[in-house]
Scaffold this motif. Structure first.
Motif, PDB file in Angstrom:
ATOM      1  N   LYS A  11      -9.663  -6.799  -7.882  1.00  0.00           N
ATOM      2  CA  LYS A  11     -10.176  -5.471  -8.070  1.00  0.00           C
ATOM      3  C   LYS A  11      -9.831  -4.756  -6.730  1.00  0.00           C
ATOM      4  N   ALA A  12      -9.534  -4.973  -5.819  1.00  0.00           N
ATOM      5  CA  ALA A  12      -9.243  -4.469  -4.783  1.00  0.00           C
ATOM      6  C   ALA A  12      -7.787  -3.866  -4.817  1.00  0.00           C
ATOM      7  N   LEU A  13      -6.962  -4.694  -5.510  1.00  0.00           N
ATOM      8  CA  LEU A  13      -5.555  -4.314  -5.682  1.00  0.00           C
ATOM      9  C   LEU A  13      -5.333  -3.582  -6.820  1.00  0.00           C
ATOM     10  N   LYS A  14      -6.080  -3.070  -7.693  1.00  0.00           N
ATOM     11  CA  LYS A  14      -6.004  -2.418  -8.951  1.00  0.00           C
ATOM     12  C   LYS A  14      -5.160  -1.226  -8.936  1.00  0.00           C
ATOM     13  N   GLY A  15      -4.257  -1.175  -9.361  1.00  0.00           N
ATOM     14  CA  GLY A  15      -3.197   0.028  -9.324  1.00  0.00           C
ATOM     15  C   GLY A  15      -2.108  -0.056  -8.543  1.00  0.00           C
ATOM     16  N   LEU A  25      -0.740  -2.217   0.523  1.00  0.00           N
ATOM     17  CA  LEU A  25      -1.637  -3.146  -0.074  1.00  0.00           C
ATOM     18  C   LEU A  25      -3.076  -2.781   0.618  1.00  0.00           C
ATOM     19  N   VAL A  26      -2.984  -2.452   1.874  1.00  0.00           N
ATOM     20  CA  VAL A  26      -4.147  -2.333   2.500  1.00  0.00           C
ATOM     21  C   VAL A  26      -4.778  -0.744   2.232  1.00  0.00           C
ATOM     22  N   GLU A  27      -3.946   0.127   1.933  1.00  0.00           N
ATOM     23  CA  GLU A  27      -4.601   1.441   1.792  1.00  0.00           C
ATOM     24  C   GLU A  27      -4.890   1.465   0.143  1.00  0.00           C
ATOM     25  N   CYS A  28      -4.446   0.641  -0.747  1.00  0.00           N
ATOM     26  CA  CYS A  28      -4.903   0.406  -2.122  1.00  0.00           C
ATOM     27  C   CYS A  28      -5.939  -0.193  -2.119  1.00  0.00           C
ATOM     28  N   ALA A  29      -6.207  -1.235  -1.391  1.00  0.00           N
ATOM     29  CA  ALA A  29      -7.741  -1.930  -1.148  1.00  0.00           C
ATOM     30  C   ALA A  29      -8.716  -0.931  -0.634  1.00  0.00           C
ATOM     31  N   ARG A  30      -8.482  -0.154   0.292  1.00  0.00           N
ATOM     32  CA  ARG A  30      -9.404   0.792   0.858  1.00  0.00           C
ATOM     33  C   ARG A  30      -9.900   1.817  -0.328  1.00  0.00           C
ATOM     34  N   SER A  31      -8.983   2.332  -0.861  1.00  0.00           N
ATOM     35  CA  SER A  31      -9.065   3.444  -1.907  1.00  0.00           C
ATOM     36  C   SER A  31     -10.010   2.847  -2.871  1.00  0.00           C
ATOM     37  N   VAL A  39     -10.106  -6.204   3.552  1.00  0.00           N
ATOM     38  CA  VAL A  39      -8.984  -5.426   4.053  1.00  0.00           C
ATOM     39  C   VAL A  39      -8.539  -5.798   5.185  1.00  0.00           C
ATOM     40  N   SER A  40      -9.259  -6.505   6.205  1.00  0.00           N
ATOM     41  CA  SER A  40      -8.773  -6.973   7.360  1.00  0.00           C
ATOM     42  C   SER A  40      -7.870  -8.179   6.886  1.00  0.00           C
TER      43      SER A  40
END
Length: 63
Positions: A11-15, A25-31, A39-40
């Motif tokens: 779910k965090a890495l969707k898209g 990947l960190v930015e995708c997870a945050r968004s 994220v950490s």
């Protein structure tokens, strides 16, 4: 990380577009609204580039 499931990671890495680097990947997870612990965990991954979601999952759950 006992409270993180593969579904949470998906779910965090969707898209996410692969190949991707760790920062993407960190930015995708945050968004996608991932919690700070996920994220950490992504931020602390040893590899800097991932070819696909399976690479990310293996890196996250290896530790």
């Amino acid at each position: 990380m006992a409270d993180l499931s593969p579904i949470d990671l998906q779910k965090a890495l969707k898209g996410a577009n692969y190949p991707a680097d760790r920062d993407e990947l960190v930015e995708c997870a945050r968004s996608n609204g991932a919690d700070d612990s996920l994220v950490s965990k992504l931020s602390d991954l040893g590899a800097s580039r991932f070819d696909g979601p399976n690479d990310v999952q293996q890196a996250v759950f290896r530790e």
